[in-house]
Motif scaffolding. Structure first.
Motif, short mmCIF file in Angstrom:
data_model
loop_
_atom_site.label_atom_id
_atom_site.label_comp_id
_atom_site.label_asym_id
_atom_site.label_seq_id
_atom_site.Cartn_x
_atom_site.Cartn_y
_atom_site.Cartn_z
N MET A 132 0.93 -1.07 0.18
CA MET A 132 -0.16 -0.01 0.05
C MET A 132 0.84 1.27 -0.09
O MET A 132 1.95 1.25 0.65
CB MET A 132 -0.86 0.02 1.20
N ARG A 133 0.40 2.16 -0.69
CA ARG A 133 1.17 3.41 -0.90
C ARG A 133 0.65 4.49 0.12
O ARG A 133 -0.74 4.56 0.25
CB ARG A 133 1.35 4.09 -2.22
N ASN A 134 1.50 5.43 0.60
CA ASN A 134 0.72 6.52 1.29
C ASN A 134 1.05 7.82 0.37
O ASN A 134 1.84 7.88 -0.13
CB ASN A 134 1.75 6.94 2.56
N LEU A 135 0.07 8.80 0.53
CA LEU A 135 0.07 10.07 0.05
C LEU A 135 -0.10 11.19 0.92
O LEU A 135 -0.92 10.99 2.07
CB LEU A 135 -1.26 10.21 -1.14
N PRO B 211 8.85 10.39 -5.10
CA PRO B 211 8.58 11.69 -6.00
C PRO B 211 7.78 12.74 -4.96
O PRO B 211 7.13 12.39 -4.24
CB PRO B 211 7.76 11.04 -7.15
N VAL B 212 8.06 14.00 -5.33
CA VAL B 212 7.26 15.22 -4.84
C VAL B 212 6.96 15.96 -5.95
O VAL B 212 7.47 16.19 -6.92
CB VAL B 212 8.45 16.19 -4.00
N PHE B 213 5.68 16.01 -5.85
CA PHE B 213 4.95 16.93 -6.96
C PHE B 213 4.40 18.30 -6.41
O PHE B 213 4.04 18.40 -5.34
CB PHE B 213 3.44 16.24 -7.30
N SER B 214 4.44 19.34 -7.03
CA SER B 214 4.39 20.78 -6.70
C SER B 214 3.63 21.42 -7.74
O SER B 214 3.93 21.37 -8.88
CB SER B 214 5.98 21.24 -6.45
N SER B 215 2.94 22.34 -7.20
CA SER B 215 2.58 23.47 -7.90
C SER B 215 3.38 24.24 -8.46
O SER B 215 4.56 24.38 -7.96
CB SER B 215 1.47 24.57 -7.17
#
Length: 90
Positions: free
Chosen positions: A1-4, A53-57
């Protein structure tokens, strides 16, 4: 399971040091916001040894938070779809 994990940007450098609702105004982090991002990055690095990975505005405050949080240990992806919604003039 992945965490967000959903993370809000660090404290921003308000003009004249007066906090206000800024919406999609593109402000950078202040020194406290930079420290918050670095400390959060250290916390996450203790939690996992794997590449995350990191996702950003694309807004400066969010992207700066993501870069400081990642500190060259993760990849930062800028996603236009994560930009703050423009709710119009108040």
């Amino acid at each position: 399971m992945r965490n967000l994990y959903l993370i809000r940007h660090g404290q921003v450098a308000f003009p004249d040091n007066v906090p206000r609702c800024i919406g999609c105004t593109d402000l950078s982090l202040d020194s406290r916001g930079q420290k918050q991002a670095r400390e959060l990055g250290a916390f996450f690095r203790q939690m996992t040894a794997s590449h995350v990975p990191v996702f950003s505005s694309p807004l400066a405050r969010a992207l700066e938070t993501a870069v400081l949080l990642s500190k060259n240990h993760t990849t930062v992806y800028m996603e236009e779809g994560l930009r703050e919604l423009d709710m119009g003039e108040w």
